[in-house]
Design a protein around this motif. Structure first.
Motif, PDB file in Angstrom:
ATOM      1  N   LEU A 135       0.830  -1.206   0.000  1.00  0.00           N
ATOM      2  CA  LEU A 135       0.000   0.000   0.000  1.00  0.00           C
ATOM      3  C   LEU A 135       0.866   1.259   0.000  1.00  0.00           C
ATOM      4  O   LEU A 135       0.540   2.246  -0.673  1.00  0.00           O
ATOM      5  CB  LEU A 135      -0.933  -0.003   1.213  1.00  0.00           C
ATOM      6  N   LYS A 136       1.966   1.242   0.742  1.00  0.00           N
ATOM      7  CA  LYS A 136       2.882   2.390   0.745  1.00  0.00           C
ATOM      8  C   LYS A 136       3.443   2.633  -0.649  1.00  0.00           C
ATOM      9  O   LYS A 136       3.536   3.784  -1.096  1.00  0.00           O
ATOM     10  CB  LYS A 136       4.021   2.141   1.733  1.00  0.00           C
ATOM     11  N   GLN A 137       3.812   1.564  -1.351  1.00  0.00           N
ATOM     12  CA  GLN A 137       4.349   1.713  -2.697  1.00  0.00           C
ATOM     13  C   GLN A 137       3.293   2.250  -3.650  1.00  0.00           C
ATOM     14  O   GLN A 137       3.577   3.099  -4.508  1.00  0.00           O
ATOM     15  CB  GLN A 137       4.879   0.370  -3.208  1.00  0.00           C
ATOM     16  N   ARG A 138       2.045   1.786  -3.491  1.00  0.00           N
ATOM     17  CA  ARG A 138       0.969   2.283  -4.344  1.00  0.00           C
ATOM     18  C   ARG A 138       0.738   3.776  -4.110  1.00  0.00           C
ATOM     19  O   ARG A 138       0.554   4.545  -5.057  1.00  0.00           O
ATOM     20  CB  ARG A 138      -0.323   1.518  -4.065  1.00  0.00           C
ATOM     21  N   LEU A 139       0.769   4.188  -2.854  1.00  0.00           N
ATOM     22  CA  LEU A 139       0.601   5.610  -2.537  1.00  0.00           C
ATOM     23  C   LEU A 139       1.740   6.445  -3.123  1.00  0.00           C
ATOM     24  O   LEU A 139       1.521   7.540  -3.639  1.00  0.00           O
ATOM     25  CB  LEU A 139       0.552   5.806  -1.024  1.00  0.00           C
ATOM     26  N   ALA A 140       2.969   5.907  -3.040  1.00  0.00           N
ATOM     27  CA  ALA A 140       4.116   6.628  -3.596  1.00  0.00           C
ATOM     28  C   ALA A 140       3.984   6.774  -5.105  1.00  0.00           C
ATOM     29  O   ALA A 140       4.281   7.836  -5.676  1.00  0.00           O
ATOM     30  CB  ALA A 140       5.412   5.901  -3.243  1.00  0.00           C
ATOM     31  N   ALA A 171       1.349   9.359  -5.871  1.00  0.00           N
ATOM     32  CA  ALA A 171       1.801  10.716  -5.557  1.00  0.00           C
ATOM     33  C   ALA A 171       2.732  11.264  -6.634  1.00  0.00           C
ATOM     34  O   ALA A 171       2.838  12.484  -6.802  1.00  0.00           O
ATOM     35  CB  ALA A 171       2.513  10.729  -4.204  1.00  0.00           C
ATOM     36  N   SER A 172       3.408  10.372  -7.372  1.00  0.00           N
ATOM     37  CA  SER A 172       4.358  10.816  -8.398  1.00  0.00           C
ATOM     38  C   SER A 172       3.732  10.906  -9.785  1.00  0.00           C
ATOM     39  O   SER A 172       4.389  11.330 -10.736  1.00  0.00           O
ATOM     40  CB  SER A 172       5.563   9.861  -8.441  1.00  0.00           C
ATOM     41  N   GLN A 178      10.405  11.907  -1.858  1.00  0.00           N
ATOM     42  CA  GLN A 178      10.336  10.992  -0.715  1.00  0.00           C
ATOM     43  C   GLN A 178       9.460  11.570   0.391  1.00  0.00           C
ATOM     44  O   GLN A 178       8.655  10.852   0.998  1.00  0.00           O
ATOM     45  CB  GLN A 178      11.742  10.728  -0.167  1.00  0.00           C
ATOM     46  N   LEU A 179       9.582  12.864   0.637  1.00  0.00           N
ATOM     47  CA  LEU A 179       8.751  13.489   1.664  1.00  0.00           C
ATOM     48  C   LEU A 179       7.288  13.480   1.249  1.00  0.00           C
ATOM     49  O   LEU A 179       6.396  13.249   2.077  1.00  0.00           O
ATOM     50  CB  LEU A 179       9.222  14.915   1.937  1.00  0.00           C
ATOM     51  N   ILE A 180       7.013  13.704  -0.025  1.00  0.00           N
ATOM     52  CA  ILE A 180       5.626  13.643  -0.509  1.00  0.00           C
ATOM     53  C   ILE A 180       5.060  12.241  -0.294  1.00  0.00           C
ATOM     54  O   ILE A 180       3.921  12.072   0.155  1.00  0.00           O
ATOM     55  CB  ILE A 180       5.557  14.043  -1.995  1.00  0.00           C
ATOM     56  N   SER A 181       5.862  11.216  -0.600  1.00  0.00           N
ATOM     57  CA  SER A 181       5.412   9.837  -0.388  1.00  0.00           C
ATOM     58  C   SER A 181       5.162   9.559   1.088  1.00  0.00           C
ATOM     59  O   SER A 181       4.170   8.913   1.455  1.00  0.00           O
ATOM     60  CB  SER A 181       6.450   8.854  -0.938  1.00  0.00           C
ATOM     61  N   LEU A 223       7.905  15.062  10.494  1.00  0.00           N
ATOM     62  CA  LEU A 223       7.447  15.416   9.153  1.00  0.00           C
ATOM     63  C   LEU A 223       7.390  16.936   8.987  1.00  0.00           C
ATOM     64  O   LEU A 223       7.798  17.480   7.951  1.00  0.00           O
ATOM     65  CB  LEU A 223       6.070  14.810   8.882  1.00  0.00           C
ATOM     66  N   ILE A 224       6.879  17.621   9.992  1.00  0.00           N
ATOM     67  CA  ILE A 224       6.770  19.084   9.926  1.00  0.00           C
ATOM     68  C   ILE A 224       8.158  19.720   9.852  1.00  0.00           C
ATOM     69  O   ILE A 224       8.377  20.677   9.093  1.00  0.00           O
ATOM     70  CB  ILE A 224       5.982  19.603  11.140  1.00  0.00           C
TER      71      ILE A 224
END
Length: 201
Positions: free
Chosen positions: A100-105, A108-109, A130-133, A168-169
């Motif tokens: 799921l993390k890879q799909r989101l990344a 996002a790209s 990377q931060l966007i992911s 993150l912030i």
């Protein structure tokens, strides 16, 4: 403490106690250790006593995240890793989260992702992929709607997650190496703004 189990952060506190219990420490001992030096007076005065107690317990537990599929999750107790059935389930769950993390990344790209996600319009222009992911995974895991303008979302009460949210912030306040030369004058102002936002969170 009357009303503790109805406090908003009680599920987080219960989860911490359960993990420590599975790892061999009784919940009573964990709570006693969390109140030895500071007592219970500040807990009764807190808006969310469960959150205050959870922060105390988390502060007394050294984080390592050696088995966690997400960086804000706690370690998996060794006793669960030693059980074949439980360990196999956890491995499958970790692989599912990684997928799921890879799909989101990937999403996002993709081209046009900027227009589909309003929160990305508030990001610094030099933010790295990377931060966007990482932000996309964080928002998905906490069910933060795309219409929430803050990139890291509203403040989280669970201690480990709140610390990761602060990281993150802070990363948002650091200029990208690629464009730092052209934005050197703006970098201090952006860093101070990010620090102020982290303090508010």
């Amino acid at each position: 403490m009357p009303g503790l189990t109805g406090a908003p952060a009680y599920p987080h506190l219960r989860g911490q106690l359960a993990l420590r219990w599975v790892d061999g420490t009784s919940p009573l001992r964990v709570v006693e250790q969390a109140t030895w030096y500071r007592g219970t007076q500040t807990l009764t005065e807190a808006d969310d006593p469960a959150a205050a107690l959870a922060w105390r317990i988390a502060g007394a537990t050294a984080p390592s995240h050696r088995d966690a599929p997400l960086p804000w999750l706690p370690d998996i107790p060794d006793v669960l890793r030693q059980d074949a059935e439980t360990s196999d389930y956890l491995d499958r769950l970790t692989r599912r989260i990684d997928d799921l993390k890879q799909r989101l990344a990937d999403e996002a790209s993709q081209a046009g992702a900027f227009d589909r996600t309003p929160w990305r319009r508030t990001l610094p222009p030099d933010v790295d992929d990377q931060l966007i992911s990482d932000l996309a995974a964080w928002r998905a895991a906490h069910e933060i709607p795309d219409t929430e303008p803050s990139p890291a979302g509203p403040p989280i009460k669970e201690p480990r997650a709140a610390r990761h949210q602060s990281r993150l912030i802070r990363r948002l306040a650091v200029p990208s190496p690629v464009s730092s030369a052209s934005t050197v004058d703006a970098a201090p102002d952006r860093l101070r703004a990010g620090q102020r936002q982290a303090e508010r969170h």
